[in-house]
Design an enzyme around this catalytic site. Structure first.
Site, PDB file in Angstrom:
ATOM      1  CB  SER A  15     -20.284  39.634  31.969  1.00 32.85           C
ATOM      2  OG  SER A  15     -19.466  40.616  31.362  1.00 32.85           O
ATOM      3  CG  ASP A 185     -11.621  43.373  32.698  1.00 32.17           C
ATOM      4  OD1 ASP A 185     -12.281  44.414  32.935  1.00 32.17           O
ATOM      5  OD2 ASP A 185     -12.154  42.273  32.447  1.00 32.17           O
ATOM      6  CG  HIS A 188     -15.767  42.363  33.354  1.00 34.07           C
ATOM      7  ND1 HIS A 188     -14.814  41.840  32.510  1.00 34.07           N
ATOM      8  CD2 HIS A 188     -16.951  41.811  33.007  1.00 34.07           C
ATOM      9  CE1 HIS A 188     -15.405  40.995  31.682  1.00 34.07           C
ATOM     10  NE2 HIS A 188     -16.702  40.954  31.955  1.00 34.07           N
TER      11      HIS A 188
END
Length: 209
Positions: A15, A185, A188
């Site tokens: 991601s 977090d 990310h």
């Protein structure tokens, strides 16, 4: 000058690389470090006609890259292959008990490198995963992630790949602003975090000093 005319630079990963890219648009780079690096390098070396490809997919682990490596790497014939994988191999252990041992991670990663070297004359860039201590429970992830970071470093040494040493860079950055500023977090990156990755990547390949 690291790049040749018409070089094709592939960003692969999870991601952090994906960063909201449009899967229906093969030229979509997402909004993160891949876009930032491509924009900067395109502006710096317009005469080189560089092509940038992003094939990061959110949630991927090293085994997922193995499954799609032919289609999403080798068949694209890149001249640069940037691999940024590993944090989900740790995360899945803590959120759903799916363990990837350091040995399993190394076997998958080594397979990616071997297949790339066999099929392509590409330069390899290995980006080590990082984690910051936000929220507090991320501190416990070190036990699982640190051996994987060492795997990436060892493979870079063994295969003569370029290494982007992100874990140390994010640790140093979090002395200037709290960890959450760089990654809310712990995983990310914020826009500033992505800019840090892009700059580290470009510095590692020798595009900026």
């Amino acid at each position: 000058m690291p790049f040749q005319k018409n070089d094709v630079i592939l960003f692969q990963g999870d991601s952090i690389t994906d960063c909201g890219r449009n899967y229906d648009d093969t030229s979509s780079l997402g909004t993160g470090y891949a876009l930032m690096a491509a924009a900067r390098l395109g502006q710096k070396y317009p005469e080189k006609n560089l092509t940038f490809i992003n094939r990061g997919i959110s949630g991927n682990r090293a085994v997922d890259l193995q499954e799609r490596w032919d289609k999403d790497c080798l068949e694209l014939k890149p001249t640069w292959v940037s691999i940024y994988i590993g944090i989900n191999d740790t995360w899945r252990y803590y959120d759903s008990g799916q363990e990837t041992t350091a040995a399993e991670f190394e076997a998958s990663y080594r397979d990616l490198i071997e297949r790339t070297k066999k099929s392509l004359e590409a330069k390899l860039v290995l980006v080590e995963p990082f984690v910051l201590p936000v929220p507090e429970d991320r501190k416990g992830w070190r036990q699982d992630l640190d051996p994987k970071i060492h795997v990436v470093r060892e493979l870079a040494r063994e295969y003569g790949a370029l290494l982007v040493p992100l874990d140390g860079l994010f640790a140093a950055a979090s002395m200037k602003a709290e960890p959450a500023f760089w990654a809310g977090d712990g995983v990310h990156p914020s826009p500033a975090g992505h800019a840090l990755i892009a700059e580290a990547w470009m510095t590692t390949v020798g595009a900026i000093s």
